[in-house]
Design a protein around this motif. Structure first.
Motif, PDB file in Angstrom:
ATOM      1  N   ARG A 192      11.252  32.543 -13.398  1.00  0.00           N
ATOM      2  CA  ARG A 192      12.249  31.729 -12.695  1.00  0.00           C
ATOM      3  C   ARG A 192      13.605  31.832 -13.386  1.00  0.00           C
ATOM      4  O   ARG A 192      13.708  31.600 -14.590  1.00  0.00           O
ATOM      5  N   LEU A 193      14.636  32.181 -12.611  1.00  0.00           N
ATOM      6  CA  LEU A 193      16.009  32.198 -13.108  1.00  0.00           C
ATOM      7  C   LEU A 193      16.755  30.987 -12.547  1.00  0.00           C
ATOM      8  O   LEU A 193      16.609  30.654 -11.373  1.00  0.00           O
ATOM      9  N   SER A 194      17.544  30.360 -13.385  1.00  0.00           N
ATOM     10  CA  SER A 194      18.329  29.187 -12.972  1.00  0.00           C
ATOM     11  C   SER A 194      19.722  29.608 -12.531  1.00  0.00           C
ATOM     12  O   SER A 194      20.227  30.672 -12.924  1.00  0.00           O
ATOM     13  N   PRO A 195      20.391  28.793 -11.716  1.00  0.00           N
ATOM     14  CA  PRO A 195      21.794  29.065 -11.381  1.00  0.00           C
ATOM     15  C   PRO A 195      22.638  29.178 -12.647  1.00  0.00           C
ATOM     16  O   PRO A 195      22.315  28.587 -13.681  1.00  0.00           O
ATOM     17  N   LEU A 196      23.718  29.915 -12.559  1.00  0.00           N
ATOM     18  CA  LEU A 196      24.577  30.125 -13.718  1.00  0.00           C
ATOM     19  C   LEU A 196      25.335  28.851 -14.078  1.00  0.00           C
ATOM     20  O   LEU A 196      25.710  28.068 -13.197  1.00  0.00           O
ATOM     21  N   SER A 197      25.561  28.666 -15.351  1.00  0.00           N
ATOM     22  CA  SER A 197      26.434  27.581 -15.794  1.00  0.00           C
ATOM     23  C   SER A 197      27.867  27.893 -15.362  1.00  0.00           C
ATOM     24  O   SER A 197      28.190  29.035 -15.001  1.00  0.00           O
ATOM     25  N   ASP A 198      28.732  26.889 -15.404  1.00  0.00           N
ATOM     26  CA  ASP A 198      30.136  27.117 -15.044  1.00  0.00           C
ATOM     27  C   ASP A 198      30.748  28.214 -15.910  1.00  0.00           C
ATOM     28  O   ASP A 198      31.481  29.080 -15.404  1.00  0.00           O
ATOM     29  N   ALA A 199      30.449  28.198 -17.207  1.00  0.00           N
ATOM     30  CA  ALA A 199      31.019  29.190 -18.122  1.00  0.00           C
ATOM     31  C   ALA A 199      30.518  30.595 -17.796  1.00  0.00           C
ATOM     32  O   ALA A 199      31.304  31.561 -17.772  1.00  0.00           O
ATOM     33  N   ASP A 200      29.210  30.726 -17.518  1.00  0.00           N
ATOM     34  CA  ASP A 200      28.657  32.047 -17.198  1.00  0.00           C
ATOM     35  C   ASP A 200      29.157  32.540 -15.847  1.00  0.00           C
ATOM     36  O   ASP A 200      29.411  33.744 -15.676  1.00  0.00           O
ATOM     37  N   LEU A 201      29.290  31.635 -14.895  1.00  0.00           N
ATOM     38  CA  LEU A 201      29.816  32.023 -13.594  1.00  0.00           C
ATOM     39  C   LEU A 201      31.252  32.520 -13.729  1.00  0.00           C
ATOM     40  O   LEU A 201      31.626  33.562 -13.156  1.00  0.00           O
ATOM     41  N   ALA A 202      32.072  31.809 -14.490  1.00  0.00           N
ATOM     42  CA  ALA A 202      33.455  32.224 -14.704  1.00  0.00           C
ATOM     43  C   ALA A 202      33.513  33.582 -15.400  1.00  0.00           C
ATOM     44  O   ALA A 202      34.331  34.441 -15.046  1.00  0.00           O
ATOM     45  N   SER A 203      32.635  33.804 -16.365  1.00  0.00           N
ATOM     46  CA  SER A 203      32.596  35.089 -17.064  1.00  0.00           C
ATOM     47  C   SER A 203      32.186  36.218 -16.126  1.00  0.00           C
ATOM     48  O   SER A 203      32.745  37.326 -16.178  1.00  0.00           O
ATOM     49  N   ALA A 204      31.198  35.948 -15.265  1.00  0.00           N
ATOM     50  CA  ALA A 204      30.742  36.965 -14.323  1.00  0.00           C
ATOM     51  C   ALA A 204      31.849  37.334 -13.344  1.00  0.00           C
ATOM     52  O   ALA A 204      32.060  38.517 -13.042  1.00  0.00           O
ATOM     53  N   LEU A 205      32.583  36.345 -12.860  1.00  0.00           N
ATOM     54  CA  LEU A 205      33.684  36.617 -11.929  1.00  0.00           C
ATOM     55  C   LEU A 205      34.805  37.383 -12.620  1.00  0.00           C
ATOM     56  O   LEU A 205      35.404  38.292 -12.033  1.00  0.00           O
ATOM     57  N   ALA A 206      35.089  37.021 -13.863  1.00  0.00           N
ATOM     58  CA  ALA A 206      36.134  37.743 -14.614  1.00  0.00           C
ATOM     59  C   ALA A 206      35.741  39.206 -14.804  1.00  0.00           C
ATOM     60  O   ALA A 206      36.578  40.111 -14.696  1.00  0.00           O
ATOM     61  N   ALA A 207      34.454  39.458 -15.073  1.00  0.00           N
ATOM     62  CA  ALA A 207      33.980  40.828 -15.252  1.00  0.00           C
ATOM     63  C   ALA A 207      34.094  41.636 -13.963  1.00  0.00           C
ATOM     64  O   ALA A 207      34.225  42.865 -13.999  1.00  0.00           O
ATOM     65  N   LEU A 208      34.076  40.947 -12.823  1.00  0.00           N
ATOM     66  CA  LEU A 208      34.221  41.607 -11.519  1.00  0.00           C
ATOM     67  C   LEU A 208      35.685  41.752 -11.102  1.00  0.00           C
ATOM     68  O   LEU A 208      35.974  42.266 -10.021  1.00  0.00           O
TER      69      LEU A 208
END
Length: 343
Positions: A192-208
């Motif tokens: 089971r994978l959980s939704p991303l934290s705000d920090a991880d989501l922001a990092s993922a978007l920045a990487a994109l």
């Protein structure tokens, strides 16, 4: 959608080519440790909401296994794919003879994805295993997502899972594992994978290349995306934020103003090439109705809670009928919006 691949959202990277994964270090550690023992399960059911990195994790682990085919000598962690390695290049280009990615096929006539993974697609797995049976290499199949398997395809996958070939590894991805055949779930090890934290989501978007601006847009994206990169991209690149605002206007207005707002929203959602944002709206509408049903239940109004909950299934049924009989999408949407407004 991307001009190259209708499976990939604008602003996203194909999981096969994505060099980064955010927020799932524990899952990676579990997979690498399990593989190193040589006793890992042959089928992993990777569960979690859409767009949080399930496919990226599957491709990263596939790269790890194919780069280190002997478990006992494999590293104890999964590294970012090496873009200069032959394995990474083959996986990224879809040319690996040891990896098969099953997803909804594209209709050659319309250029759009079909609504399901069919048994013909699953037969590709049988062909894949027969072609590579004498190589001694690992053979990896990624089913993305298993929720899209139709009944015949699901039964065909089940037969392969029941008698897996030697050195075969399956990644069964699911956004809603409760909808899968219980027999498929029982033959897989759940992860089971959980939704991303705000920090991880922001990092993922920045990487994109889509960094958040720190203002109201960031607050809205973090709130509405619920830890999903896919949802965030729909908000940022497909007008999802405007759709939510227009829906709020439609359900809160009265009289002619409400009718006008519903028409504006239905026109946008019924437009050509609006499949992505149409799906986004339906998810938002379902969440809205479920939330409203929960509010009624908590206040003790069980009749209203039941009526609002039933609207979700009624909405799904209306859409199935409209699609099956090629009915006018706008009229179907107007009917659904009117029901939602009165809920």
């Amino acid at each position: 959608m991307s001009d190259q691949d209708p499976h990939i959202l604008d602003g996203a990277i194909s999981p096969a080519r994505n060099p980064h994964l955010f927020g799932h270090h524990a899952a990676e550690d579990f997979l690498s440790a399990s593989y190193k023992t040589g006793k890992g399960h042959h089928a992993i059911l990777i569960e979690g909401p859409e767009g949080i990195g399930k496919a990226t994790l599957a491709f990263r682990f596939a790269n790890h296994v194919l780069s280190h085919p002997e478990p006992e000598s494999a590293p104890d962690h999964i590294a970012d794919p090496d873009p200069d390695s032959a394995v990474s290049r083959q996986i990224a280009s879809g040319a690996s003879h040891n990896l098969l990615h099953l997803s909804r096929p594209v209709d050659e006539k319309t250029g759009k994805m079909k609504t399901a993974i069919t048994v013909d697609e699953v037969r590709r797995a049988g062909h894949f295993f027969s072609q590579t049976s004498g190589t001694g290499n690992w053979r990896i199949v990624i089913i993305d997502a298993a929720d899209d398997l139709n009944r015949n395809a699901a039964n065909a996958i089940l037969k392969i899972l029941e008698e897996p070939p030697r050195r075969a590894l399956f990644f069964v991805l699911s956004h809603a594992p409760g909808r899968l055949l219980p027999t498929i779930r029982s033959r897989c090890q759940p992860l089971r994978l959980s939704p991303l934290s705000d920090a991880d989501l922001a990092s993922a978007l920045a990487a994109l290349g889509s960094p958040l601006d720190g203002g109201k847009t960031e607050e809205m994206v973090l709130t509405q995306s619920k830890g999903s990169v896919a949802q965030a991209l729909k908000l940022l690149n497909y007008g999802g934020a405007d759709i939510i605002s227009a829906f709020d206007d439609a359900v809160s207005a009265d009289g002619p103003a409400a009718r006008k707002a519903m028409h504006r929203l239905a026109d946008v959602l019924a437009g050509k090439d609006s499949d992505v944002i149409f799906g986004f709206f339906l998810e938002h509408l379902s969440d809205h109705l479920v939330k409203r049903a929960r509010e009624a239940a908590l206040s003790g109004d069980l009749a209203t809670a039941d009526r609002r909950a039933k609207l979700v299934s009624d909405m799904t049924e209306k859409l199935k009928i409209a699609q099956a009989y090629n009915l006018d999408r706008k009229q179907t949407l107007m009917s659904i919006l009117e029901s939602a407004r009165l809920a």
